[in-house]
Structures are given as C-alpha cells and as structure tokens.
Design a protein around this motif. Structure first.
Motif, PDB file in Angstrom:
ATOM      1  N   LEU A   1       0.820  -1.211   0.000  1.00  0.00           N
ATOM      2  CA  LEU A   1       0.000   0.000   0.000  1.00  0.00           C
ATOM      3  C   LEU A   1       0.855   1.263   0.000  1.00  0.00           C
ATOM      4  O   LEU A   1       0.573   2.214  -0.740  1.00  0.00           O
ATOM      5  N   ILE A   2       1.916   1.300   0.822  1.00  0.00           N
ATOM      6  CA  ILE A   2       2.738   2.510   0.872  1.00  0.00           C
ATOM      7  C   ILE A   2       3.546   2.669  -0.416  1.00  0.00           C
ATOM      8  O   ILE A   2       3.738   3.785  -0.914  1.00  0.00           O
TER       9      ILE A   2
ATOM     10  N   LEU B   1      -7.025   6.048  -1.842  1.00  0.00           N
ATOM     11  CA  LEU B   1      -6.217   5.039  -1.157  1.00  0.00           C
ATOM     12  C   LEU B   1      -5.922   5.458   0.274  1.00  0.00           C
ATOM     13  O   LEU B   1      -6.041   4.652   1.206  1.00  0.00           O
ATOM     14  N   PHE B   2      -5.552   6.725   0.462  1.00  0.00           N
ATOM     15  CA  PHE B   2      -5.197   7.164   1.818  1.00  0.00           C
ATOM     16  C   PHE B   2      -6.418   7.216   2.732  1.00  0.00           C
ATOM     17  O   PHE B   2      -6.320   6.882   3.918  1.00  0.00           O
TER      18      PHE B   2
ATOM     19  N   THR C   1       2.446   7.519   8.207  1.00  0.00           N
ATOM     20  CA  THR C   1       3.764   7.427   8.837  1.00  0.00           C
ATOM     21  C   THR C   1       4.585   6.239   8.357  1.00  0.00           C
ATOM     22  O   THR C   1       5.701   6.024   8.846  1.00  0.00           O
ATOM     23  N   LEU C   2       4.069   5.480   7.409  1.00  0.00           N
ATOM     24  CA  LEU C   2       4.807   4.318   6.916  1.00  0.00           C
ATOM     25  C   LEU C   2       5.851   4.743   5.885  1.00  0.00           C
ATOM     26  O   LEU C   2       5.720   5.780   5.238  1.00  0.00           O
ATOM     27  N   ARG C   3       6.873   3.919   5.721  1.00  0.00           N
ATOM     28  CA  ARG C   3       7.958   4.210   4.787  1.00  0.00           C
ATOM     29  C   ARG C   3       8.045   3.111   3.732  1.00  0.00           C
ATOM     30  O   ARG C   3       7.744   1.950   4.004  1.00  0.00           O
ATOM     31  N   ASP C   4       8.512   3.518   2.538  1.00  0.00           N
ATOM     32  CA  ASP C   4       8.682   2.535   1.472  1.00  0.00           C
ATOM     33  C   ASP C   4      10.063   1.908   1.557  1.00  0.00           C
ATOM     34  O   ASP C   4      10.792   2.097   2.538  1.00  0.00           O
TER      35      ASP C   4
ATOM     36  N   ALA D   1       5.063   9.235   2.441  1.00  0.00           N
ATOM     37  CA  ALA D   1       4.280   9.918   1.413  1.00  0.00           C
ATOM     38  C   ALA D   1       4.588  11.409   1.406  1.00  0.00           C
ATOM     39  O   ALA D   1       4.602  12.050   0.351  1.00  0.00           O
ATOM     40  N   LEU D   2       4.868  11.987   2.584  1.00  0.00           N
ATOM     41  CA  LEU D   2       5.195  13.414   2.655  1.00  0.00           C
ATOM     42  C   LEU D   2       6.515  13.714   1.947  1.00  0.00           C
ATOM     43  O   LEU D   2       6.668  14.777   1.333  1.00  0.00           O
TER      44      LEU D   2
END
Length: 601
Positions: free
Chosen positions: A191-192, A210-211, A219-222, A228-229
């Motif tokens: 998803l991220i 999606l968000f 707050t998740l990271r790829d 996302a920010l």
C-alpha cells in the motif's frame, strides 16, 4: 508459480552491466525481431535448428501482429511453444501480445491454454503486469475475469504487483480497477509503495481514495525509507503547464501569463486542489504523533521541508506551517532554515509566504545561519545550480539576479539590509562579489553581440544608401526625374529606403554606445536590456525596410511584364526577416518581461 519452459540457453551477463534489472523493451518500438530471438537449447543440450529458429521468429511476429491463425498452426505442431520463451527477456507469446495490446490474440490464446496466465519472464513479470503497464484496461479485465487472484501473484515479496506497474505508467483507470479487485488484500508494504508511486505519477485522485481507506499510511515508509510526505515534498504543487512556464523564468512567466487558456487553468486547478488536499489530510494524521516522532519522520532520510523549499513547493510548506508552526525553526547543518534555502534558490512564492507570517515575519527575515547570513545575504549569493527561474545568457541571468535581490530587499528591515555577516560583508557587498564573474561574462557577451550587430547594421546602411542613388528604371534624360515616379511601388521604394537608412544608423549608434560602455550590476536591470532591445529593434526595422526596398524595386521594374516574378521575389526576401525573428524572439520576450517587471520594483 510456474515459470517459462526452459528452452533458451542462459544469458551471459556483461560484467560492465551493473543493473540487475535492465529496462524491459517495449513492443511498440521498432526493433529487429530476429535479434530478440535468443539461442534455444533442446533437452539434449543441442542448439536449436534453423527450422526451429524460423518457427519461433514466425510465432513472435504472429503475437506482435495479432495473427492468431499462424500462431494456432504453430501450437498445433509444437505444443511446448505455448510456454516457450521467445526472447532473451524470457517473454512468451502471451507476454508479447499483452505488451502490444493484441486483445484478440490474447483471448484466443487463453481459450487455447489458460495456464499461460501464470507464466513469468526473466524478471518475474506476468503478462498481466505488462498489460497493466501498457494501460490496456480491456486486456487487464480479460485476464482477471475469472482469475482475480492473478492481480496478487508474484515470484517474491520484493517484486511489484500489476497494480504498481499500472501506477508507474500513470494509467488511472487500470489502477482503479485493480484496486477494486484487490481491496483488503494488499499489505501495508504494498500500500505505501502504491501510494508513493501514485504521488510521483500525479494520480492524486487515486492517492486520495487510497489514503482515506488506509490512513495508517501517513507514517509508513517505502523501501527507500521515504514517507508519502517526502514524495509530496519533491513534487511541484502546480500543473505541468505552469511548471514549464516556471522553468522559463519568472520574468517570462509574467510576460506570457495572459496567453494561458481558461480550460487548461481549470484542469490545472483541479489537480492542484487534489495535491493540496492530500498533503492536508496526511499532515493532520502525522501531527497527532509526539513532537519527537514528527521530527524523526520529516528528517529521515532527508529533511523534507528543505527539499520542498529548494524546489519551490510553497503550497506544501504553507500547509505544514499552518498546522504546525514549530516547523519553521528547523535548520540544516549550516544553520539555514527553509526560508534561507528558498531564497537562495530564487523561489518567488516564498516572499508571499513570508508576508503571511504576521508577527513572525521579522524573526524569519532576521534569522542568520552559522555564517551570519540573513535571507538578503542569501539573495545576494549566486545559486550553485541553475534553478527554475534562470534564463539563458549571462545578461538575462544577471538581470534576474538583480531583480530578485531588489524584490527580497523589500521585505527585510533596513537594519537587516545593512547587516554584516561573519565575513564582514553586507548583502550588497556579497552580491557584488559573488556575481563578479557573471558581470564580466555579461559585459563580454554585450560587446561581442554589439560587434556582430554593428557589422550587419553597417552592411544594411551601405545597401540602402547606395540604393538611394540607383533609381529603379532610371531617370528622364532631359529633366532627371525618375521615370516611374508616379508608380506606387516607386513611392514604397523611396519611403522604405529612407526608413532603412535611419534605422540602420540608429542601430549602429546604439550598439556603438553598448560597445564602449562599462556597466555595473544595477545597469543590467534597466539600461542594458533597454539598450539591447532598442538596438535589436532598430536593426530588425532596417533589415525589414531593406527587404521592402528590394521588393519595391522588383515591382517597379517587372510590373506589367512578368507579374509573377515580383510576388516570388517578395516571398523569398521575407526569409531573412523570419530568420531574424526566430533567432531573437526569446530574447525579446525575456527583455520586455524584465522591463515590465522592473517598473514595479
């Protein structure tokens, strides 16, 4: 998951090729099909025969050309060819047809052998991934009609799913369809990755949906440790049209903004609103965390506010500051805040943002970095890289530098304008020092341009001066009066000759003045562009008048005898004028733009 039948011999990797996954070839491109057919090896280890190679080549072409009849004949004779890899990329007939968008071929092939849907190429991609990447929604729906689970198939967890392939190619409808059949089955990692891809391809509408379905993504990271920010910080919160205009320079933007169509602006506004809305809802989710967690999120793997400031993503920063004002105090290892960085990179809209700060404005403009530089010192520095507002040519670049320095000086206090950094330099002194080489380049370019234009203007003056004493058609012997004095073409000849002589002389004097003058940086704001515009305009008028003289002479001599000849001469003689316009229209646009903007400084 099944893999393609091992018919090809392993591919030897070039030791100089370090990328383990080279880009896949597009079947829409023209290339040598024979070269795409790899060496095949049968079960006994013997290389394929010429007949087998010919058959594979024919199958490749059939898949590419949507020729099912030929392909079916081959499959009836060689059943294993349904799963055979036809290229060095491990593509089967289904991969080739899916990439080329051959829906009829795919439909027939699936009816012939449904199992081929699970085959993968050497990169682990199924034909569904290639269809999604090509944006063929009908083909994607055909493949998943009775096999929705294929949208989640992959050889390893590190590989992208078909929905990621569609998102990377910017195919909104394909992504929405695949999301609808995989909803609730994608894990946070997928998803991220999808959210960040959607942001990078400007599919903000899908990203919003999606968000909203998965707010935990804030707050998740790829796999690159980006949130996302971070992806949004690196984007430009403007339409592609406005971005292109911004790359041409803030001066040219102002000059050409009246030409923007209302329809294009309304579409751009919609995209901009979606992007800003996405920033707002993600940021509101983030600031629910503790201050320490927020700091960690925005600073790793890079400080996202500084990237946004460098790229001119002011709308992004405006949202962050409005909801979390503390963020303006963040600084880099040189003590520079986002405002220092934005001013250093000539981001025009940062001035609007500073003026919106109210009581905090004085703190912002007087804030110094570890070298004692305030934001006016930043405006006095020359950017290390060419930012979006740098136009071509040393003269026009310096023109913008001076204008930018003056614009920034309007928002600082007088005490800050005279403040000295730790090198004991005021902003003005720093500007002069950092732009010394640019001033020298500008003066050199001015002299070289003046020399070249003076040569042309002198030639034009010589021609039109001589033409005044070479009367077309001659004079009457007894009176000396021109024979065609009453002809309209002769009157046009006389007037245009006088105009050409006056403007060529004016051009010579203007460029002579430019050639002999020494300029300071202030002169590049008004005097230099004014002189150049005046000289080039005069030169253009003199060239145009000279062409009119030539055409009028042709009409005078040949009128009534060869009527088609003067028309042909006129068309041909317009070529130099058109070439002149083509060569200098960008320069005129930037020069007139800076002259117009300078009147507001």
């Amino acid at each position: 998951m099944m893999s393609t039948t091992e018919i090809e011999e392993p591919i030897e990797e070039d030791e100089n090729e370090m990328d383990p996954q080279p880009p896949r070839l597009s079947h829409k491109q023209s290339f040598d099909i024979e070269a795409a057919i790899s060496s095949r090896v049968d079960e006994s280890g013997q290389k394929e025969t010429c007949e087998e190679r010919s058959t594979l080549s024919k199958l490749y072409r059939a898949a590419l050309d949507d020729d099912w009849q030929t392909a079916e004949t081959i499959f009836d004779s060689h059943e294993d060819y349904v799963k055979a890899s036809l290229s060095k990329l491990g593509e089967t007939a289904l991969h080739v047809a899916a990439s080329a968008g051959r829906i009829d071929f795919v439909k027939n092939l699936l009816g012939y052998s449904p199992q081929v849907l699970k085959l993968t190429d050497y990169f682990g991609q199924t034909a569904l991934s290639l269809a999604a990447a090509s944006g063929n929604l009908d083909l994607v729906q055909l493949m998943t009609e009775d096999n929705e689970h294929l949208a989640l198939d992959r050889e390893s967890v590190d590989q992208y799913l078909p929905i990621h392939a569609g998102a990377m190619s910017g195919h909104k409808e394909v992504v929405l369809y695949l999301y609808s059949i995989t909803e609730g089955q994608l894990d946070n990692k997928d998803l991220i990755e999808l959210l960040i891809i959607l942001i990078k391809t400007d599919l903000y509408e899908v990203a919003l949906r999606l968000f909203k379905d998965h707010p935990q993504l804030a707050t998740l990271r790829d796999s690159n440790e980006e949130t996302a920010l971070h992806a949004l910080a690196g984007k430009s919160m403007m339409s592609s049209y406005l971005a292109n205009q911004n790359q041409q320079g803030m001066l040219q933007n102002f000059f050409s903004s009246a030409n923007v169509g209302s329809t294009k602006l309304s579409l751009s506004h919609t995209v901009l609103e979606q992007a800003i809305t996405l920033v707002e809802i993600i940021w509101k989710e983030v600031i629910r965390s503790q201050d320490s967690e927020i700091s960690t999120l925005i600073e790793r793997p890079f400080q996202l506010t500084f990237v946004a400031a460098e790229k001119g993503n002011i709308e992004f920063l405006r949202v962050l500051i409005r909801e979390y004002p503390y963020i303006i105090s963040k600084h880099d290892d040189m003590g520079r805040t986002m405002f220092h960085i934005a001013v250093l990179n000539h981001q025009v809209k940062i001035l609007e943002l500073i003026n919106e700060m109210g009581s905090m404005k004085d703190r912002i403009v007087s804030r110094r970095d570890y070298g004692g530089n305030n934001i006016l010192h930043m405006a006095g520095m020359q950017p290390s890289n060419e930012g979006p507002n740098v136009v071509f040519g040393a003269v026009l670049q310096l023109q913008q530098e001076v204008l930018w320095f003056k614009k920034v000086s309007e928002i600082v206090r007088p005490v800050d304008a005279e403040a000295r950094n730790y090198g004991l330099q005021t902003p003005r002194e720093l500007f002069t020092q950092s732009h010394r080489s640019l001033i020298e380049d500008g003066q050199k370019w001015m002299r070289e341009t003046a020399d070249s234009c003076m040569v042309v203007a002198t030639l034009v003056a010589t021609v039109v001066f001589a033409a005044a004493f070479t009367i077309p058609g001659g004079n009457k012997g007894d009176t000396g009066v021109p024979i065609f004095i009453e002809e309209a073409s002769f009157i046009a000849f006389a007037i245009s000759d006088a105009v050409g002589l006056v403007f060529s002389a004016t051009s010579i004097l203007t460029f002579l003045s430019i050639r002999s003058s020494v300029y300071s940086e202030e002169d590049f704001l008004w005097r230099v562009p004014g002189s150049l515009a005046s000289g080039l305009a005069s030169l253009f008028m003199s060239i145009a008048a000279m062409m009119v003289v030539f055409c009028a002479t042709s009409f005078t001599i040949f009128h009534g005898r060869l009527p088609w000849l003067p028309v042909l001469v006129t068309v041909i003689s317009s070529i130099p004028v058109l070439l002149f316009i083509r060569q200098y229209h960008r320069f005129f646009a930037n020069t007139l733009g800076v002259l117009q903007l300078s009147s507001f400084v």
